[in-house]
Scaffold this motif. Sequence first.
Motif, short mmCIF file in Angstrom:
data_model
loop_
_atom_site.label_atom_id
_atom_site.label_comp_id
_atom_site.label_asym_id
_atom_site.label_seq_id
_atom_site.Cartn_x
_atom_site.Cartn_y
_atom_site.Cartn_z
N SER A 48 0.84 -1.20 0.00
CA SER A 48 0.00 0.00 0.00
C SER A 48 0.87 1.24 0.00
CB SER A 48 -0.89 0.05 1.25
OG SER A 48 -1.82 -0.99 1.23
N MET A 49 0.32 2.33 -0.52
CA MET A 49 1.00 3.63 -0.50
C MET A 49 -0.05 4.71 -0.32
SD MET A 49 3.31 5.45 -3.43
CE MET A 49 4.96 5.55 -2.77
N VAL A 50 0.23 5.62 0.60
CA VAL A 50 -0.64 6.76 0.84
C VAL A 50 0.22 8.01 0.88
CG1 VAL A 50 -2.17 7.89 2.51
CG2 VAL A 50 -2.32 5.42 2.16
N PHE A 51 -0.15 9.00 0.08
CA PHE A 51 0.52 10.31 0.13
C PHE A 51 -0.24 11.16 1.14
CE2 PHE A 51 2.46 8.96 -3.76
CZ PHE A 51 3.65 9.65 -3.81
N ASP A 52 0.45 11.60 2.18
CA ASP A 52 -0.16 12.50 3.15
C ASP A 52 -0.15 13.93 2.62
OD1 ASP A 52 -0.62 10.49 5.14
OD2 ASP A 52 1.53 10.49 5.51
N ALA A 53 0.79 14.22 1.72
CA ALA A 53 0.87 15.53 1.06
C ALA A 53 1.70 15.34 -0.20
CB ALA A 53 1.54 16.55 1.97
N ASP A 54 1.37 16.09 -1.25
CA ASP A 54 2.18 16.07 -2.46
C ASP A 54 2.00 17.40 -3.18
OD1 ASP A 54 3.93 15.30 -4.43
OD2 ASP A 54 2.49 14.03 -5.50
N ASP A 55 2.94 18.28 -2.95
CA ASP A 55 2.96 19.61 -3.57
C ASP A 55 3.86 19.51 -4.80
OD1 ASP A 55 2.68 22.28 -4.06
OD2 ASP A 55 3.87 22.95 -2.35
N PHE A 56 3.28 19.02 -5.90
CA PHE A 56 4.04 18.65 -7.10
C PHE A 56 4.38 19.89 -7.94
CE2 PHE A 56 4.21 16.96 -11.52
CZ PHE A 56 5.32 16.16 -11.36
N HIS A 57 5.43 20.57 -7.52
CA HIS A 57 6.02 21.66 -8.30
C HIS A 57 7.44 21.87 -7.79
CE1 HIS A 57 4.96 24.15 -4.79
NE2 HIS A 57 5.90 24.96 -5.22
N ALA A 58 8.29 22.51 -8.61
CA ALA A 58 9.67 22.76 -8.18
C ALA A 58 9.64 23.55 -6.88
CB ALA A 58 10.43 23.52 -9.26
N GLY A 59 10.35 23.05 -5.88
CA GLY A 59 10.34 23.65 -4.56
C GLY A 59 9.31 23.02 -3.63
N GLY A 60 8.46 22.16 -4.17
CA GLY A 60 7.42 21.50 -3.37
C GLY A 60 7.95 20.26 -2.66
N ARG A 61 7.13 19.77 -1.72
CA ARG A 61 7.49 18.58 -0.94
C ARG A 61 6.34 17.60 -0.95
NH1 ARG A 61 11.22 19.59 4.09
NH2 ARG A 61 10.45 17.52 4.42
N ALA A 62 6.69 16.35 -0.76
CA ALA A 62 5.69 15.29 -0.62
C ALA A 62 6.07 14.44 0.58
CB ALA A 62 5.64 14.43 -1.88
N ARG A 63 5.05 13.91 1.25
CA ARG A 63 5.24 12.96 2.34
C ARG A 63 4.35 11.76 2.06
NH1 ARG A 63 2.61 14.83 5.69
NH2 ARG A 63 2.06 16.28 6.20
N TYR A 64 4.92 10.57 2.21
CA TYR A 64 4.13 9.36 1.97
C TYR A 64 4.48 8.28 2.97
CZ TYR A 64 8.30 7.39 -0.24
OH TYR A 64 9.56 6.92 -0.47
N ARG A 65 3.59 7.30 3.03
CA ARG A 65 3.79 6.08 3.81
C ARG A 65 3.54 4.92 2.87
NH1 ARG A 65 -0.73 6.12 7.10
NH2 ARG A 65 -1.51 7.88 5.91
N CYS A 66 4.33 3.85 3.02
CA CYS A 66 4.12 2.69 2.17
C CYS A 66 4.61 1.43 2.89
CB CYS A 66 4.83 2.85 0.82
SG CYS A 66 6.63 2.94 0.93
N GLY A 67 4.24 0.30 2.30
CA GLY A 67 4.66 -0.98 2.86
C GLY A 67 3.49 -1.92 2.99
N THR A 68 3.55 -2.76 3.99
CA THR A 68 2.52 -3.76 4.24
C THR A 68 1.20 -3.08 4.56
OG1 THR A 68 4.24 -5.17 5.15
CG2 THR A 68 1.96 -5.80 5.61
N PRO A 69 0.10 -3.47 3.88
CA PRO A 69 -1.19 -2.85 4.20
C PRO A 69 -1.49 -2.97 5.70
CG PRO A 69 -1.37 -4.20 2.24
CD PRO A 69 -0.01 -4.46 2.82
N GLY A 70 -2.00 -1.89 6.25
CA GLY A 70 -2.31 -1.88 7.67
C GLY A 70 -1.21 -1.30 8.53
#
Length: 154
Positions: A48-70
């Motif tokens: 599984s993968m969930v993006f908690d934030a994704d500011d998709f532009h130069a200078g932007g940041r993204a935060r995600y979690r991934c791995g085993t579901p649950g």
Amino acid sequence: MDAVSQRSTLVHDTVRLEQLVVAPLSAVWQAYAETAVRSQWSVPAGQSMVFDADDFHAGGRARYRCGTPGSMEFHGVIEYHFIEPEDTIVYTETVRIGEQLLASSLVSWEFIQEVDGICVVVTDQTTSYVGREMIDDSRNGHTIALEQLVSFLE
């Protein structure tokens, strides 16, 4: 982990992969640029993968979690440095599990128009703080993502 054991597990490598995608450039680009769509094809089956934030532009940041579901035990932070729409994405990425730093990477995605479709080139320069496995996992993850991008779009 002390400085001696940290140093003994430090591994560097560059992974470069290419994948031809038979689809219009705009569709390939949108499959990456739209976070909800990217999270569908970029994670291996059974994970599984969930993006908690994704500011998709130069200078932007993204935060995600991934791995085993649950549990989604891996946490990543992306900093986008350069984005040229329908051409190039360059970002740095740091991956942790809990407080443990696993890897830092400089990653580029290039979208190159060819006669038969779009050649997607991923170059990932990784420093693993925990040995070779993170390098192998990065190679495997990008390989699967590119294969699934093809399936998603074709």
